[in-house]
Design a protein around this motif. Sequence first.
Motif, PDB file in Angstrom:
ATOM      1  N   ASP A   7       2.966   0.989  -0.286  1.00  0.00           N
ATOM      2  CA  ASP A   7       2.714   0.180   0.372  1.00  0.00           C
ATOM      3  C   ASP A   7       1.715  -0.231  -0.670  1.00  0.00           C
ATOM      4  O   ASP A   7       0.610  -1.343  -0.307  1.00  0.00           O
ATOM      5  CB  ASP A   7       1.788   0.551   1.749  1.00  0.00           C
ATOM      6  CG  ASP A   7       3.341   0.025   2.774  1.00  0.00           C
ATOM      7  OD1 ASP A   7       4.098  -0.302   2.286  1.00  0.00           O
ATOM      8  OD2 ASP A   7       2.409   0.669   3.582  1.00  0.00           O
ATOM      9  N   ILE A   8       1.368   0.935  -1.541  1.00  0.00           N
ATOM     10  CA  ILE A   8      -0.059   0.715  -2.794  1.00  0.00           C
ATOM     11  C   ILE A   8       0.458   1.302  -4.142  1.00  0.00           C
ATOM     12  O   ILE A   8       1.300   2.384  -4.007  1.00  0.00           O
ATOM     13  CB  ILE A   8      -1.318   1.833  -2.074  1.00  0.00           C
ATOM     14  CG1 ILE A   8      -1.395   1.707  -0.547  1.00  0.00           C
ATOM     15  CG2 ILE A   8      -2.514   1.288  -3.056  1.00  0.00           C
ATOM     16  CD1 ILE A   8      -2.601   2.174   0.225  1.00  0.00           C
ATOM     17  N   ARG A  38       1.045  -5.206   1.825  1.00  0.00           N
ATOM     18  CA  ARG A  38       0.998  -3.951   0.511  1.00  0.00           C
ATOM     19  C   ARG A  38       0.213  -4.509  -0.896  1.00  0.00           C
ATOM     20  O   ARG A  38       0.112  -6.050  -0.863  1.00  0.00           O
ATOM     21  CB  ARG A  38       2.303  -4.423  -0.071  1.00  0.00           C
ATOM     22  CG  ARG A  38       3.829  -3.763   0.399  1.00  0.00           C
ATOM     23  CD  ARG A  38       5.089  -3.973  -0.308  1.00  0.00           C
ATOM     24  NE  ARG A  38       5.205  -3.230  -0.569  1.00  0.00           N
ATOM     25  CZ  ARG A  38       6.377  -3.270  -1.020  1.00  0.00           C
ATOM     26  NH1 ARG A  38       7.648  -4.446  -1.141  1.00  0.00           N
ATOM     27  NH2 ARG A  38       6.980  -1.657  -1.280  1.00  0.00           N
ATOM     28  N   LYS A  39      -0.678  -3.882  -1.309  1.00  0.00           N
ATOM     29  CA  LYS A  39      -1.162  -3.865  -2.357  1.00  0.00           C
ATOM     30  C   LYS A  39      -0.889  -3.201  -3.839  1.00  0.00           C
ATOM     31  O   LYS A  39      -0.173  -2.191  -3.658  1.00  0.00           O
ATOM     32  CB  LYS A  39      -2.947  -3.100  -2.162  1.00  0.00           C
ATOM     33  CG  LYS A  39      -3.401  -3.491  -0.328  1.00  0.00           C
ATOM     34  CD  LYS A  39      -3.884  -5.055  -0.624  1.00  0.00           C
ATOM     35  CE  LYS A  39      -4.627  -5.593   0.930  1.00  0.00           C
ATOM     36  NZ  LYS A  39      -4.632  -6.765   0.851  1.00  0.00           N
ATOM     37  N   TYR A  41      -2.987  -2.167  -7.051  1.00  0.00           N
ATOM     38  CA  TYR A  41      -4.616  -2.092  -7.964  1.00  0.00           C
ATOM     39  C   TYR A  41      -4.575  -1.669  -9.340  1.00  0.00           C
ATOM     40  O   TYR A  41      -3.702  -0.826  -9.168  1.00  0.00           O
ATOM     41  CB  TYR A  41      -5.586  -1.144  -6.743  1.00  0.00           C
ATOM     42  CG  TYR A  41      -5.794  -1.098  -5.682  1.00  0.00           C
ATOM     43  CD1 TYR A  41      -7.194  -1.794  -5.460  1.00  0.00           C
ATOM     44  CD2 TYR A  41      -4.723  -0.940  -5.047  1.00  0.00           C
ATOM     45  CE1 TYR A  41      -7.283  -2.201  -4.601  1.00  0.00           C
ATOM     46  CE2 TYR A  41      -5.364  -1.912  -3.061  1.00  0.00           C
ATOM     47  CZ  TYR A  41      -6.695  -2.008  -3.349  1.00  0.00           C
ATOM     48  OH  TYR A  41      -6.618  -2.135  -2.523  1.00  0.00           O
ATOM     49  N   PHE A  54     -10.256   0.823  -5.185  1.00  0.00           N
ATOM     50  CA  PHE A  54      -8.722   1.786  -5.035  1.00  0.00           C
ATOM     51  C   PHE A  54      -9.071   2.400  -3.786  1.00  0.00           C
ATOM     52  O   PHE A  54      -8.616   2.328  -2.811  1.00  0.00           O
ATOM     53  CB  PHE A  54      -8.189   2.203  -5.557  1.00  0.00           C
ATOM     54  CG  PHE A  54      -6.935   3.123  -5.353  1.00  0.00           C
ATOM     55  CD1 PHE A  54      -6.055   2.227  -4.271  1.00  0.00           C
ATOM     56  CD2 PHE A  54      -6.896   4.301  -5.826  1.00  0.00           C
ATOM     57  CE1 PHE A  54      -4.859   3.622  -4.230  1.00  0.00           C
ATOM     58  CE2 PHE A  54      -5.777   5.299  -5.276  1.00  0.00           C
ATOM     59  CZ  PHE A  54      -5.324   5.108  -4.763  1.00  0.00           C
ATOM     60  N   TYR A  57      -9.894   1.131  -0.286  1.00  0.00           N
ATOM     61  CA  TYR A  57      -8.832  -0.016   0.588  1.00  0.00           C
ATOM     62  C   TYR A  57      -8.296   1.509   0.948  1.00  0.00           C
ATOM     63  O   TYR A  57      -8.059   1.568   1.989  1.00  0.00           O
ATOM     64  CB  TYR A  57      -8.191  -0.690  -0.164  1.00  0.00           C
ATOM     65  CG  TYR A  57      -6.703  -0.908   0.432  1.00  0.00           C
ATOM     66  CD1 TYR A  57      -7.123  -1.756   1.304  1.00  0.00           C
ATOM     67  CD2 TYR A  57      -5.764  -0.510   0.320  1.00  0.00           C
ATOM     68  CE1 TYR A  57      -5.434  -2.005   2.310  1.00  0.00           C
ATOM     69  CE2 TYR A  57      -4.450  -0.040   1.126  1.00  0.00           C
ATOM     70  CZ  TYR A  57      -4.402  -1.675   1.585  1.00  0.00           C
ATOM     71  OH  TYR A  57      -3.413  -1.719   2.244  1.00  0.00           O
ATOM     72  N   LEU A  58      -8.307   2.535   0.430  1.00  0.00           N
ATOM     73  CA  LEU A  58      -7.326   3.843   1.103  1.00  0.00           C
ATOM     74  C   LEU A  58      -8.467   4.611   1.677  1.00  0.00           C
ATOM     75  O   LEU A  58      -7.502   4.669   2.888  1.00  0.00           O
ATOM     76  CB  LEU A  58      -7.531   4.907  -0.523  1.00  0.00           C
ATOM     77  CG  LEU A  58      -6.251   6.218  -0.107  1.00  0.00           C
ATOM     78  CD1 LEU A  58      -4.492   5.589   0.552  1.00  0.00           C
ATOM     79  CD2 LEU A  58      -6.135   7.087  -1.467  1.00  0.00           C
ATOM     80  N   HIS A  62      -6.622   3.489   5.390  1.00  0.00           N
ATOM     81  CA  HIS A  62      -5.608   5.121   5.458  1.00  0.00           C
ATOM     82  C   HIS A  62      -6.421   6.562   5.361  1.00  0.00           C
ATOM     83  O   HIS A  62      -6.226   6.972   4.081  1.00  0.00           O
ATOM     84  CB  HIS A  62      -4.626   5.633   4.038  1.00  0.00           C
ATOM     85  CG  HIS A  62      -3.698   3.950   3.827  1.00  0.00           C
ATOM     86  ND1 HIS A  62      -2.457   3.762   4.621  1.00  0.00           N
ATOM     87  CD2 HIS A  62      -3.639   2.682   3.299  1.00  0.00           C
ATOM     88  CE1 HIS A  62      -2.129   2.010   4.865  1.00  0.00           C
ATOM     89  NE2 HIS A  62      -2.971   1.450   3.400  1.00  0.00           N
TER      90      HIS A  62
END
Length: 85
Positions: A7-8, A38-39, A41, A54, A57-58, A62
């Motif tokens: 997804d990343i 989905r991303k 970076y 990054f 976001y993580l 997550h």
Amino acid sequence: GILEIADIFVVNKSDRPGSDIIAHELGALIEEEPHRDRKIYMTVATENKGVDQFSEYLLRYHPPHYSFLSHCRIAVTDEKVFPLP
């Protein structure tokens, strides 16, 4: 394959020629499944470029899990994500 699972995506060394092409091709592949968030970076880890975005976001979407850390080359704390040597 791995592209169907992830997804990343992180394109490291994004200062090198061709990295934009890789990111563009990844983008085209993930657009095929618009229902998934989905991303991609772009980072230059040795210069800390893109790493903060990054990491943010993580950590936000997550949260740290031990099982996640056991198979990744990064470490996650409550405030920061950083690469392992």
